[in-house]
Design a protein around this motif. Structure first.
Motif, mmCIF file in Angstrom:
data_model
loop_
_atom_site.group_PDB
_atom_site.id
_atom_site.type_symbol
_atom_site.label_atom_id
_atom_site.label_comp_id
_atom_site.label_asym_id
_atom_site.label_seq_id
_atom_site.Cartn_x
_atom_site.Cartn_y
_atom_site.Cartn_z
ATOM 1 N N LEU A 162 57.812 44.045 96.893
ATOM 2 C CA LEU A 162 58.254 44.721 95.668
ATOM 3 C C LEU A 162 58.499 43.727 94.539
ATOM 4 O O LEU A 162 59.166 42.717 94.727
ATOM 5 C CB LEU A 162 59.547 45.498 95.938
ATOM 6 N N PRO A 163 57.990 44.064 93.354
ATOM 7 C CA PRO A 163 58.296 43.233 92.182
ATOM 8 C C PRO A 163 59.710 43.539 91.679
ATOM 9 O O PRO A 163 60.329 44.517 92.107
ATOM 10 C CB PRO A 163 57.233 43.678 91.169
ATOM 11 N N PRO A 164 60.194 42.733 90.745
ATOM 12 C CA PRO A 164 61.521 43.000 90.167
ATOM 13 C C PRO A 164 61.571 44.397 89.538
ATOM 14 O O PRO A 164 60.570 44.899 89.023
ATOM 15 C CB PRO A 164 61.669 41.921 89.098
ATOM 16 N N GLY A 165 62.749 44.998 89.603
ATOM 17 C CA GLY A 165 62.945 46.315 89.000
ATOM 18 C C GLY A 165 62.773 47.471 89.961
ATOM 19 O O GLY A 165 63.035 48.610 89.608
ATOM 20 N N ILE A 166 62.324 47.162 91.180
ATOM 21 C CA ILE A 166 62.132 48.208 92.194
ATOM 22 C C ILE A 166 63.021 47.885 93.389
ATOM 23 O O ILE A 166 62.993 46.777 93.913
ATOM 24 C CB ILE A 166 60.664 48.300 92.661
ATOM 25 N N THR A 167 63.794 48.869 93.817
ATOM 26 C CA THR A 167 64.661 48.726 94.978
ATOM 27 C C THR A 167 64.161 49.644 96.081
ATOM 28 O O THR A 167 64.042 50.853 95.871
ATOM 29 C CB THR A 167 66.116 49.107 94.617
ATOM 30 N N ARG A 168 63.860 49.073 97.233
ATOM 31 C CA ARG A 168 63.439 49.882 98.382
ATOM 32 C C ARG A 168 64.672 50.553 98.991
ATOM 33 O O ARG A 168 65.674 49.900 99.248
ATOM 34 C CB ARG A 168 62.745 49.013 99.438
ATOM 35 N N CYS A 169 64.568 51.855 99.208
ATOM 36 C CA CYS A 169 65.654 52.615 99.826
ATOM 37 C C CYS A 169 65.113 53.312 101.073
ATOM 38 O O CYS A 169 63.997 53.829 101.062
ATOM 39 C CB CYS A 169 66.200 53.655 98.851
ATOM 40 N N HIS A 170 65.894 53.321 102.130
ATOM 41 C CA HIS A 170 65.471 53.930 103.388
ATOM 42 C C HIS A 170 66.019 55.335 103.574
ATOM 43 O O HIS A 170 65.730 55.978 104.575
ATOM 44 C CB HIS A 170 65.861 53.029 104.560
ATOM 45 N N SER A 171 66.795 55.798 102.611
ATOM 46 C CA SER A 171 67.375 57.146 102.714
ATOM 47 C C SER A 171 67.829 57.586 101.327
ATOM 48 O O SER A 171 67.979 56.773 100.408
ATOM 49 C CB SER A 171 68.583 57.134 103.652
ATOM 50 N N TRP A 172 68.084 58.881 101.223
ATOM 51 C CA TRP A 172 68.643 59.403 99.979
ATOM 52 C C TRP A 172 70.054 58.872 99.750
ATOM 53 O O TRP A 172 70.469 58.693 98.608
ATOM 54 C CB TRP A 172 68.607 60.929 99.984
ATOM 55 N N GLU A 173 70.773 58.570 100.804
ATOM 56 C CA GLU A 173 72.116 58.005 100.652
ATOM 57 C C GLU A 173 72.035 56.660 99.936
ATOM 58 O O GLU A 173 72.839 56.360 99.052
ATOM 59 C CB GLU A 173 72.797 57.858 102.016
ATOM 60 N N GLU A 174 71.038 55.845 100.296
ATOM 61 C CA GLU A 174 70.859 54.553 99.623
ATOM 62 C C GLU A 174 70.464 54.748 98.159
ATOM 63 O O GLU A 174 70.882 53.982 97.295
ATOM 64 C CB GLU A 174 69.794 53.718 100.341
ATOM 65 N N ILE A 175 69.650 55.762 97.889
ATOM 66 C CA ILE A 175 69.258 56.049 96.506
ATOM 67 C C ILE A 175 70.494 56.392 95.675
ATOM 68 O O ILE A 175 70.689 55.853 94.586
ATOM 69 C CB ILE A 175 68.234 57.208 96.458
ATOM 70 N N ILE A 176 71.316 57.289 96.199
ATOM 71 C CA ILE A 176 72.535 57.700 95.475
ATOM 72 C C ILE A 176 73.434 56.503 95.221
ATOM 73 O O ILE A 176 73.945 56.309 94.112
ATOM 74 C CB ILE A 176 73.280 58.821 96.236
ATOM 75 N N THR A 177 73.622 55.664 96.228
ATOM 76 C CA THR A 177 74.453 54.468 96.061
ATOM 77 C C THR A 177 73.882 53.568 94.974
ATOM 78 O O THR A 177 74.620 53.063 94.121
ATOM 79 C CB THR A 177 74.557 53.701 97.397
ATOM 80 N N GLY A 178 72.557 53.392 94.965
ATOM 81 C CA GLY A 178 71.920 52.558 93.947
ATOM 82 C C GLY A 178 72.121 53.100 92.548
ATOM 83 O O GLY A 178 72.395 52.347 91.605
ATOM 84 N N ILE A 179 71.998 54.404 92.401
ATOM 85 C CA ILE A 179 72.195 55.019 91.079
ATOM 86 C C ILE A 179 73.659 54.904 90.662
ATOM 87 O O ILE A 179 73.962 54.613 89.506
ATOM 88 C CB ILE A 179 71.695 56.471 91.081
ATOM 89 N N GLN A 180 74.576 55.088 91.604
ATOM 90 C CA GLN A 180 76.000 54.952 91.288
ATOM 91 C C GLN A 180 76.326 53.520 90.854
ATOM 92 O O GLN A 180 77.159 53.311 89.978
ATOM 93 C CB GLN A 180 76.854 55.365 92.498
ATOM 94 N N GLU A 181 75.649 52.544 91.442
ATOM 95 C CA GLU A 181 75.869 51.152 91.041
ATOM 96 C C GLU A 181 75.309 50.885 89.642
ATOM 97 O O GLU A 181 75.840 50.048 88.912
ATOM 98 C CB GLU A 181 75.249 50.196 92.060
ATOM 99 N N LEU A 182 74.239 51.590 89.262
ATOM 100 C CA LEU A 182 73.689 51.455 87.910
ATOM 101 C C LEU A 182 74.613 52.067 86.875
ATOM 102 O O LEU A 182 74.687 51.593 85.751
ATOM 103 C CB LEU A 182 72.359 52.211 87.807
ATOM 104 N N CYS A 183 75.286 53.137 87.269
ATOM 105 C CA CYS A 183 76.074 53.924 86.325
ATOM 106 C C CYS A 183 77.417 54.270 86.968
ATOM 107 O O CYS A 183 77.674 55.422 87.290
ATOM 108 C CB CYS A 183 75.296 55.204 85.988
#
Length: 187
Positions: A162-183
């Motif tokens: 993955l290049p910069p700016g992309i985060t690999r997530c293995h579940s929707w829980e990881e996606i939610i956590t990533g978005i919460q960390e952004l905002c």
């Protein structure tokens, strides 16, 4: 935040159903797809693959269940005050089937945009998308190059580095956590 969300492979667990139906149609036993271009795995032309999808489109779009955690993830994003904009490579002709699938699964779907296999970048810019959830690495890279953080839902067909700016997530829980960390919420 205004969050762009892909449908197939992110909300709709399409690929296992498509793989099952393609195996049946072509008389093969391919256990997983490691190339997003499925015609390669099945050793057929893109035209032949497109014909299969056109002939069977209602079944192929209506059969899949939601990706585990997707419905709950969308509900969490909405409860946290985010706006969800679906941006899919599906064609505008597939709108009725797509909206019907969302309604049957009771998944919020106020805005659904159809690129018709074109670039998602134009919609990302036009709609002011601030983060994107995707499974196709090519789209993820193009969106990230616009400065929009992308959460790539892990799949057998997106295992490149993955290049910069992309985060690999293995579940929707990881996606939610990533978005919460952004905002993060201001408590």
């Amino acid at each position: 935040m205004r969050i762009g969300v892909d449908i197939d492979g992110v909300i709709s667990d399409s690929y296992p159903i498509w793989l099952q139906e393609l195996n049946r149609h072509y008389g093969k036993n391919i256990p997983f797809i490691d190339d997003y271009n499925m015609h390669v795995a099945f050793d057929v032309t893109t035209e032949d693959m497109n014909d299969f999808f056109e002939t069977n489109i209602e079944r192929l779009l209506m059969m899949p269940e939601p990706v585990p955690g997707a419905k709950e993830g969308i509900e969490t994003l909405l409860q946290e005050g985010h706006e969800v904009i679906y941006i899919t490579a599906r064609t505008p002709e597939q709108k009725d089937l797509t909206v019907r699938w969302f309604a049957l699964r009771e998944i919020h779907h106020k805005h659904v945009l159809f690129t018709g296999f074109g670039s998602k970048v134009d919609f990302v810019k036009e709609w002011g998308i601030e983060a994107f959830i995707e499974d196709y690495q090519v789209n993820a890279k193009l969106i990230a190059e616009c400065g929009v953080p992308v959460f790539l839902l892990n799949a057998s067909y997106n295992q490149e580095e993955l290049p910069p700016g992309i985060t690999r997530c293995h579940s929707w829980e990881e996606i939610i956590t990533g978005i919460q960390e952004l905002c993060p919420k201001n408590l």
